[in-house]
Design an enzyme around this catalytic site. Structure first.
Site, short mmCIF file in Angstrom:
data_model
loop_
_atom_site.label_atom_id
_atom_site.label_comp_id
_atom_site.label_asym_id
_atom_site.label_seq_id
_atom_site.Cartn_x
_atom_site.Cartn_y
_atom_site.Cartn_z
N SER A 141 6.43 -5.39 -3.77
CA SER A 141 5.30 -5.86 -4.55
C SER A 141 5.76 -6.11 -5.97
O SER A 141 6.79 -5.56 -6.40
CB SER A 141 4.18 -4.81 -4.56
OG SER A 141 3.17 -5.12 -5.49
N TYR A 154 0.87 3.92 -5.07
CA TYR A 154 1.31 2.59 -4.65
C TYR A 154 2.50 2.13 -5.47
O TYR A 154 3.51 1.66 -4.93
CB TYR A 154 0.15 1.61 -4.78
CG TYR A 154 0.42 0.24 -4.21
CD1 TYR A 154 0.30 -0.01 -2.85
CD2 TYR A 154 0.81 -0.82 -5.04
CE1 TYR A 154 0.54 -1.26 -2.32
CE2 TYR A 154 1.05 -2.09 -4.52
CZ TYR A 154 0.92 -2.30 -3.16
OH TYR A 154 1.16 -3.54 -2.63
#
Length: 259
Positions: A141, A154
């Site tokens: 990401s 995350y």
């Protein structure tokens, strides 16, 4: 390109499904994965099965469970005989200040986003190196390269996935196996679409304002990345033209990490 076997985790929607769809078109045998029972995906399996000459199979595994995560790649190998291409795509999200972050949610995110990648790589890599060819693609990401508040688990796991990518790439560098991380910005998926609608209601904003002012604020193009863009990059990384790309973090983020 034909007769390759690919395992794509978290592949019944969003990025994972787009990659599985592309691989099916490339005549790969594709091992799909999610946590729901196989009956939930009979139609999807049949749809992908009709796209090319490869076989499509579904493997249920809740990747937050260590035993299930460890067994997934073994089951795919038992079905197809090998794994040539591994895409670690599964991931989940939780937003909360760190002092309020539930420990169970922290551990679940780490298990799904990081531990499952470790288990799949550990199981798949020996066969790839023995055959002298393999591709491992970790869907990280922009949050593997940048941080945002309230996303501690995350962001931490995506940074760890980037580190795992680089380490395994070095270990496999002379063995015909490449290992790379694709780092998308905000991608238009059904999950994001739901978040837009929810935030519009909560903040009293139009969905257009939520998209531009909240979700796409860090993305200079002010456009969502499309899942198909990620799939096309994955397909390229699986080609022989990409044999010298390894240990890389490839940003597809509308300019987010250029800032």
């Amino acid at each position: 390109m034909s007769e390759r076997v690919a395992l794509v985790t978290g592949s019944t929607s969003g990025i994972g499904l787009a990659i599985a769809h592309k691989f099916a078109q490339m005549n790969y045998h594709v091992a799909l994965n999610s946590f729901e029972p196989a009956d939930a995906w009979t139609t999807l399996v049949a749809e992908l099965d009709g796209l090319g000459s490869g076989e499509i199979a579904y493997f249920q595994a809740d990747l937050s469970d260590g035993a299930a995560s460890r067994a997934l790649a073994e089951q795919a190998i038992a079905r197809f005989g090998r794994i040539d291409v591994l895409v670690n795509n599964a991931g989940i999200q939780k937003v909360a200040p760190i002092e309020e972050f539930p420990e169970d949610d922290w551990q679940r995110i780490v298990s799904v986003s990081l531990d499952s990648a470790f288990h799949a790589i550990r199981t798949s890599l020996p066969g790839m190196t023995e055959r002298g060819w393999g591709r491992i693609i970790n869907i990280a990401s922009a949050h593997g390269l940048r941080a945002s508040p309230f996303k501690s688990a995350y962001v931490a796991t995506k940074h760890a996935v980037v580190g795992l990518t680089k380490t395994v790439a070095l270990e496999a560098a002379e063995k015909g196996v490449t290992v790379n991380a694709i780092c998308p910005g905000y991608v238009w998926t059904p999950l994001v679409a739901k978040q837009v609608a929810d935030q519009a209601r909560v903040h009293g904003l139009s969905e257009e304002d939520v998209i531009r002012q909240v979700i796409l604020a860090p993305q200079p193009t002010k456009q969502f990345v499309q899942p198909g863009e990620i799939a096309e990059m994955a397909a390229y990384l699986c080609s022989d033209w990409a044999r010298s790309i390894t240990g890389s973090t490839i940003s597809i983020d509308g300019g987010w990490t250029a800032k």
